[in-house]
Design a protein around this motif. Structure first.
Motif, PDB file in Angstrom:
ATOM      1  N   HIS A 102      42.491  50.894  47.235  1.00  0.00           N
ATOM      2  CA  HIS A 102      41.225  50.652  47.930  1.00  0.00           C
ATOM      3  C   HIS A 102      40.037  50.851  46.981  1.00  0.00           C
ATOM      4  O   HIS A 102      39.070  50.069  47.008  1.00  0.00           O
ATOM      5  CB  HIS A 102      41.104  51.593  49.120  1.00  0.00           C
ATOM      6  CG  HIS A 102      39.847  51.414  49.909  1.00  0.00           C
ATOM      7  ND1 HIS A 102      39.605  50.306  50.683  1.00  0.00           N
ATOM      8  CD2 HIS A 102      38.744  52.208  50.031  1.00  0.00           C
ATOM      9  CE1 HIS A 102      38.416  50.417  51.249  1.00  0.00           C
ATOM     10  NE2 HIS A 102      37.880  51.570  50.878  1.00  0.00           N
ATOM     11  N   GLU A 103      40.116  51.866  46.142  1.00  0.00           N
ATOM     12  CA  GLU A 103      39.050  52.067  45.152  1.00  0.00           C
ATOM     13  C   GLU A 103      38.947  50.873  44.224  1.00  0.00           C
ATOM     14  O   GLU A 103      37.844  50.435  43.869  1.00  0.00           O
ATOM     15  CB  GLU A 103      39.327  53.339  44.358  1.00  0.00           C
ATOM     16  CG  GLU A 103      39.159  54.627  45.148  1.00  0.00           C
ATOM     17  CD  GLU A 103      39.485  55.846  44.315  1.00  0.00           C
ATOM     18  OE1 GLU A 103      39.951  55.667  43.162  1.00  0.00           O
ATOM     19  OE2 GLU A 103      39.277  56.983  44.802  1.00  0.00           O
ATOM     20  N   GLY A 104      40.108  50.319  43.811  1.00  0.00           N
ATOM     21  CA  GLY A 104      40.081  49.144  42.943  1.00  0.00           C
ATOM     22  C   GLY A 104      39.448  47.948  43.623  1.00  0.00           C
ATOM     23  O   GLY A 104      38.665  47.216  42.998  1.00  0.00           O
ATOM     24  N   PHE A 105      39.763  47.740  44.894  1.00  0.00           N
ATOM     25  CA  PHE A 105      39.162  46.617  45.613  1.00  0.00           C
ATOM     26  C   PHE A 105      37.653  46.806  45.777  1.00  0.00           C
ATOM     27  O   PHE A 105      36.876  45.842  45.710  1.00  0.00           O
ATOM     28  CB  PHE A 105      39.824  46.456  46.985  1.00  0.00           C
ATOM     29  CG  PHE A 105      41.148  45.742  46.940  1.00  0.00           C
ATOM     30  CD1 PHE A 105      41.244  44.442  46.475  1.00  0.00           C
ATOM     31  CD2 PHE A 105      42.302  46.375  47.360  1.00  0.00           C
ATOM     32  CE1 PHE A 105      42.460  43.784  46.425  1.00  0.00           C
ATOM     33  CE2 PHE A 105      43.515  45.738  47.314  1.00  0.00           C
ATOM     34  CZ  PHE A 105      43.608  44.437  46.843  1.00  0.00           C
ATOM     35  N   VAL A 106      37.250  48.044  46.010  1.00  0.00           N
ATOM     36  CA  VAL A 106      35.813  48.311  46.144  1.00  0.00           C
ATOM     37  C   VAL A 106      35.092  48.008  44.832  1.00  0.00           C
ATOM     38  O   VAL A 106      34.025  47.371  44.817  1.00  0.00           O
ATOM     39  CB  VAL A 106      35.581  49.775  46.580  1.00  0.00           C
ATOM     40  CG1 VAL A 106      34.092  50.125  46.489  1.00  0.00           C
ATOM     41  CG2 VAL A 106      36.081  49.989  48.000  1.00  0.00           C
ATOM     42  N   MET A 107      35.671  48.449  43.707  1.00  0.00           N
ATOM     43  CA  MET A 107      35.067  48.171  42.409  1.00  0.00           C
ATOM     44  C   MET A 107      35.077  46.681  42.102  1.00  0.00           C
ATOM     45  O   MET A 107      34.114  46.133  41.537  1.00  0.00           O
ATOM     46  CB  MET A 107      35.816  48.939  41.315  1.00  0.00           C
ATOM     47  CG  MET A 107      35.721  50.455  41.443  1.00  0.00           C
ATOM     48  SD  MET A 107      34.022  51.048  41.333  1.00  0.00           S
ATOM     49  CE  MET A 107      33.607  50.571  39.643  1.00  0.00           C
TER      50      MET A 107
END
Length: 230
Positions: free
Chosen positions: A63-68
């Motif tokens: 999820h952090e990767g998608f947000v970034m």
């Protein structure tokens, strides 16, 4: 209650003794089954907790990767990159049986017919790693690559988590059913059967004593008649 419901005969006494023997054996077997189910349940519960923590951590990183990636790419480009899957995935659900408890066992194949172990091995190689990306690398962010890789990496754990959670649910239900049966045998069936045996035994003994008393009276009466006969 026993005096009202039970007919005090020797046939009924034999039947109750057989019933008591069966109930005692069943009680022991069900207790052993309950204990083994509890052992299996605790093992699966520990495994389920471990898998859940790993899956939740993998989802958080993804999820952090998608947000970034969303911060560095336009929404249209992100949606276009993820619109078409890069691989086909088929799941096979089998049934496994543990002590008469059935729960699913999930295995997966990709579009080439490869099994879970083969897919996992390929995903760790360079060629297999490219297959998980449904887009080219020219106009996408490296954060998106990391997010997709994280999701692909936790997929086997997610499937295993689904297995263990369903197994825990069914084991818990079977443990509860077995516990109710053990309690019914221990606190209802066995005590009532023993009480019935005790009641019939007492009645038969009482009837036997009454018969002996009647025989003695008849004998005394006959002797008296013989003595009084001239």
């Amino acid at each position: 209650m026993a005096a009202i419901q039970i007919v005090p005969t020797r046939m009924e006494l034999t039947r109750l003794k057989k019933k008591l023997l069966t109930a005692v054996r069943s009680h022991k077997l069900l207790k052993d089954k309950r204990d083994e189910l509890m052992r299996r349940f605790l093992e699966l519960a520990k495994e389920n907790m471990r898998l859940r923590l790993e899956v939740e951590e993998g989802i958080r990183k993804s999820h952090e990767g998608f947000v970034m990636a969303k911060a560095s790419m336009s929404a249209e480009m992100l949606h276009t990159a993820l619109m078409t899957p890069g691989q086909e995935l088929a799941l096979e659900v089998r049934k496994e049986n543990v002590m008469s408890v059935e729960f699913p066992a999930i295995s997966r194949e990709n579009g080439r017919g490869e099994t879970t172990d083969r897919i996992l091995a390929d995903s760790r190689s360079a060629a297999g790693a490219v297959d998980i990306y449904p887009y080219g690398f020219a106009f996408t962010s490296a954060d998106l690559d990391e997010a997709v890789r994280e999701l692909s990496g936790i997929l086997p754990d997610m499937l295993k988590l689904a297995e263990t959670e369903k197994a825990c649910q069914r084991l818990a239900a079977e443990i509860e059913r077995t516990r109710r049966r053990v309690n019914a045998l221990e606190h209802v069936v066995i005590p009532e059967t023993r009480e019935g045996i005790r009641y019939i035994t007492m009645k038969l003994d009482e009837n036997e004593r009454s018969a002996q008393v009647r025989l003695l009276k008849v004998k005394d009466k006959m002797l008296k008649e013989i003595l009084e006969t001239p």
